[in-house]
Design a protein around this motif. Sequence first.
Motif, PDB file in Angstrom:
ATOM      1  N   ALA A  87       0.847  -1.190   0.000  1.00 24.77           N
ATOM      2  CA  ALA A  87       0.000   0.000   0.000  1.00 24.77           C
ATOM      3  C   ALA A  87       0.880   1.237   0.000  1.00 24.77           C
ATOM      4  N   PRO A  88       0.480   2.275  -0.722  1.00 23.86           N
ATOM      5  CA  PRO A  88       1.260   3.517  -0.711  1.00 23.86           C
ATOM      6  C   PRO A  88       0.961   4.335   0.533  1.00 23.86           C
ATOM      7  N   VAL A  89       1.923   5.149   0.943  1.00 21.77           N
ATOM      8  CA  VAL A  89       1.718   6.051   2.066  1.00 21.77           C
ATOM      9  C   VAL A  89       2.493   7.329   1.805  1.00 21.77           C
ATOM     10  N   SER A  90       1.938   8.436   2.210  1.00 21.82           N
ATOM     11  CA  SER A  90       2.607   9.722   2.016  1.00 21.82           C
ATOM     12  C   SER A  90       2.177  10.665   3.131  1.00 21.82           C
ATOM     13  N   TYR A  91       3.114  11.454   3.641  1.00 20.21           N
ATOM     14  CA  TYR A  91       2.790  12.432   4.678  1.00 20.21           C
ATOM     15  C   TYR A  91       3.852  13.522   4.680  1.00 20.21           C
ATOM     16  N   GLY A  92       3.517  14.640   5.264  1.00 20.32           N
ATOM     17  CA  GLY A  92       4.443  15.753   5.352  1.00 20.32           C
ATOM     18  C   GLY A  92       4.994  15.929   6.753  1.00 20.32           C
ATOM     19  N   THR A  93       6.214  16.366   6.854  1.00 25.78           N
ATOM     20  CA  THR A  93       6.813  16.711   8.131  1.00 25.78           C
ATOM     21  C   THR A  93       7.861  17.798   7.880  1.00 25.78           C
ATOM     22  N   SER A  94       8.729  18.054   8.824  1.00 25.79           N
ATOM     23  CA  SER A  94       9.710  19.131   8.635  1.00 25.79           C
ATOM     24  C   SER A  94      10.907  18.929   9.551  1.00 25.79           C
ATOM     25  N   MET A  95      11.954  19.661   9.247  1.00 27.45           N
ATOM     26  CA  MET A  95      13.148  19.704  10.093  1.00 27.45           C
ATOM     27  C   MET A  95      13.499  21.164  10.346  1.00 27.45           C
ATOM     28  N   THR A  96      14.260  21.403  11.385  1.00 20.33           N
ATOM     29  CA  THR A  96      14.726  22.756  11.690  1.00 20.33           C
ATOM     30  C   THR A  96      16.245  22.757  11.735  1.00 20.33           C
ATOM     31  N   VAL A  97      16.848  23.635  10.941  1.00 18.95           N
ATOM     32  CA  VAL A  97      18.309  23.752  10.889  1.00 18.95           C
ATOM     33  C   VAL A  97      18.723  24.956  11.728  1.00 18.95           C
ATOM     34  N   GLU A  98      19.638  24.732  12.680  1.00 22.08           N
ATOM     35  CA  GLU A  98      20.124  25.795  13.554  1.00 22.08           C
ATOM     36  C   GLU A  98      21.638  25.736  13.641  1.00 22.08           C
ATOM     37  N   ARG A  99      22.233  26.832  14.088  1.00 25.31           N
ATOM     38  CA  ARG A  99      23.684  26.864  14.211  1.00 25.31           C
ATOM     39  C   ARG A  99      24.110  26.261  15.546  1.00 25.31           C
ATOM     40  N   ASP A 100      25.048  25.347  15.493  1.00 28.24           N
ATOM     41  CA  ASP A 100      25.623  24.768  16.698  1.00 28.24           C
ATOM     42  C   ASP A 100      26.497  25.829  17.361  1.00 28.24           C
ATOM     43  N   THR A 101      26.173  26.208  18.571  1.00 24.75           N
ATOM     44  CA  THR A 101      26.904  27.298  19.233  1.00 24.75           C
ATOM     45  C   THR A 101      28.339  26.916  19.581  1.00 24.75           C
ATOM     46  N   ARG A 102      28.621  25.619  19.651  1.00 27.44           N
ATOM     47  CA  ARG A 102      29.969  25.181  20.011  1.00 27.44           C
ATOM     48  C   ARG A 102      30.885  25.141  18.804  1.00 27.44           C
ATOM     49  N   THR A 103      30.367  24.606  17.692  1.00 28.59           N
ATOM     50  CA  THR A 103      31.212  24.460  16.494  1.00 28.59           C
ATOM     51  C   THR A 103      30.928  25.516  15.431  1.00 28.59           C
ATOM     52  N   GLY A 104      29.762  26.152  15.535  1.00 25.62           N
ATOM     53  CA  GLY A 104      29.384  27.130  14.523  1.00 25.62           C
ATOM     54  C   GLY A 104      28.789  26.516  13.275  1.00 25.62           C
ATOM     55  N   LYS A 105      28.724  25.184  13.204  1.00 31.85           N
ATOM     56  CA  LYS A 105      28.212  24.514  12.009  1.00 31.85           C
ATOM     57  C   LYS A 105      26.685  24.427  12.052  1.00 31.85           C
ATOM     58  N   PRO A 106      26.058  24.449  10.877  1.00 34.72           N
ATOM     59  CA  PRO A 106      24.604  24.259  10.836  1.00 34.72           C
ATOM     60  C   PRO A 106      24.268  22.801  11.132  1.00 34.72           C
ATOM     61  N   ARG A 107      23.303  22.595  12.008  1.00 38.64           N
ATOM     62  CA  ARG A 107      22.914  21.237  12.366  1.00 38.64           C
ATOM     63  C   ARG A 107      21.395  21.144  12.483  1.00 38.64           C
ATOM     64  N   ILE A 108      20.863  19.980  12.149  1.00 38.57           N
ATOM     65  CA  ILE A 108      19.428  19.738  12.237  1.00 38.57           C
ATOM     66  C   ILE A 108      19.075  19.389  13.675  1.00 38.57           C
ATOM     67  N   THR A 109      18.090  20.071  14.207  1.00 40.93           N
ATOM     68  CA  THR A 109      17.625  19.769  15.558  1.00 40.93           C
ATOM     69  C   THR A 109      16.909  18.432  15.534  1.00 40.93           C
ATOM     70  N   TRP A 110      17.492  17.433  16.188  1.00 42.90           N
ATOM     71  CA  TRP A 110      16.914  16.089  16.108  1.00 42.90           C
ATOM     72  C   TRP A 110      15.759  15.911  17.081  1.00 42.90           C
ATOM     73  N   LYS A 111      14.682  15.382  16.562  1.00 41.55           N
ATOM     74  CA  LYS A 111      13.533  14.985  17.368  1.00 41.55           C
ATOM     75  C   LYS A 111      12.761  13.948  16.563  1.00 41.55           C
ATOM     76  N   PRO A 112      12.000  13.081  17.205  1.00 41.02           N
ATOM     77  CA  PRO A 112      11.283  12.022  16.479  1.00 41.02           C
ATOM     78  C   PRO A 112      10.380  12.538  15.365  1.00 41.02           C
ATOM     79  N   ALA A 113       9.850  13.755  15.530  1.00 42.37           N
ATOM     80  CA  ALA A 113       8.939  14.299  14.520  1.00 42.37           C
ATOM     81  C   ALA A 113       9.631  14.525  13.182  1.00 42.37           C
ATOM     82  N   VAL A 114      10.966  14.489  13.142  1.00 38.82           N
ATOM     83  CA  VAL A 114      11.679  14.567  11.861  1.00 38.82           C
ATOM     84  C   VAL A 114      11.282  13.382  10.981  1.00 38.82           C
ATOM     85  N   LEU A 115      11.026  12.231  11.614  1.00 37.82           N
ATOM     86  CA  LEU A 115      10.631  11.033  10.877  1.00 37.82           C
ATOM     87  C   LEU A 115       9.143  11.037  10.535  1.00 37.82           C
TER      88      LEU A 115
END
Length: 551
Positions: free
Chosen positions: A134-162
């Motif tokens: 069966a097919p399945v489709s849904y929308g979700t989102s991610m949030t990209v923020e700057r890591d204050t320690r390294t300065g690199k952009p990183r995705i804020t991990w949470k289960p809702a990313v999936l």
Amino acid sequence: MRREVKYGLIGGSVALVAGVVGGFTLFGGSDESSPQEVRSADAKPGDSAPKVKTGPLSAKEVHTTAQGFLTAWQSGDAAKAAELTDHPDAAKGALETFAKRAKFSKVTLTPGTPAGGKVPYTVAAQIDYKGTKAPVSYGTSMTVERDTRTGKPRITWKPAVLHPGLAEGDELRTGEAEAPPIKAVDRNGAELTPQAHPALAGVLDNLRDKYGDKTNGKPGVELFIHRAKAAKASAQQPDKTLKELSKGTPGTLKTTLDAALQTAAEKAVKGKKSASAAAVKPSTGEILALANSPEKGFNLATQGSLAPGSTMKIVTSAMLMDKGMTSPGKEHPCPKYVTVGGWKFQNLDKTEIKHGTFAQSFAASCNNAFIGQAKDLADDDLTKEARDVFGIGLNWQTGIPTFDGAVPVQSDAQMAASLIGQGGVRMNPLNVASLSATVRAGSFHQPYIVAPSLDNRTLAKASRTMKPGTAAGLKSLMKLTATSGTAAEAMAGISGDVGAKTGSAEVDSQKKPNAWFTAYRDDVAAAAVVPASGHGGSNAGPLVRAILTAS
């Protein structure tokens, strides 16, 4: 007669997909702003330590990070995708098991248009479970923020990313449902559906989750969210069906609800920004109706935790009479001011009852008639009365998640405030309806929505009952309130054995108090709360009246 008190104080390991077509074009974007760079916090003057970027992310940084994450995820490289998050270990484990548990293949990730650091995307896949596809489709989102320690952009991990419906510890699964679907029926055999009774949708989900396997139903195959076990039973959420691959056979589950009263309760709260009501059968504790507005979301009727205001005077009055401190006909003035623990309490509009009886003070809901008794009470007297006589704070086994009330041991001004349902006292409409039911029956019967015989659970029992004189006196107080006190308008014309109590509970930052009302009529007791609306009699009273007159 209205002297509803103003409560106031004066003073002071598995690849995600197989056979996936990798690579795709993400959104475009330009480097609209250049982030600043600062030297690492560990750097010393003269060092050539790498500089750490600060400031808002550029569109290019968001673009590159999100594209890298989605590309790695879609191609099955969980480790690479996880490294682009702020919690690589947690992300890697979740990404590796996601498709295996959900039985997903051919996963395609399609990004949408970002808004700042938030990047929406669509997850499309094929569910493949034991030959059923069966097919399945849904929308979700991610949030990209700057890591204050390294300065690199990183995705804020949470289960809702999936999946947007996942919370911490939840899992997306495909397989045989953990419980068969149910055909819930009321006490008379009438079917209760979420379509006919939207306010019961969450309750029906909870009932299926807990009792589906105790019916004669058979589970189907579903894509569903398996909920993590909550630390408290009252916070446990039911599994949520997202897609049916094959329908199960519903099993019939009989509840204690009354479809007619349920409809009346739902109509009563409908249209209000926030309102909640509950009804129980005093002689047994059976739950007859539960309703909330808004219909979806948090079940305030059974899980709410609000100060009950003057409806708490039911418990306080029972305590005072049980201890021999007062009686309905005894002179019991209500002064303008009372000082307890260094705090000065005043009645609403500085009203007073100089030479009245306790019955008059109760019917007028005059606060200082109750607060003034604090000096002669032990800190735990109210807690004991609430628990040992009214069952508040015991572990109720209702059949659905409930908050069972709290009357903590307090002292001085906080204890005095608890006497009028403020301070640390917390209840919901089911708890308050049970207070009225206990008065009507003369003893506590724990509320329940499914017969305990179904799962052999033990209902909570109060350790003692009110003294006969107290029980009779409390009924007379509530009858007087219903016929000529603050509840008279809402109860006008209602026949039978009646009793009522109003309440208004003040809340910091609210212009108007939460309105409460509870009453019984023969073998039906009900309570309602309308937050931030004003006086209990005029705002919550009509809701309870609607339920009682439908019985």
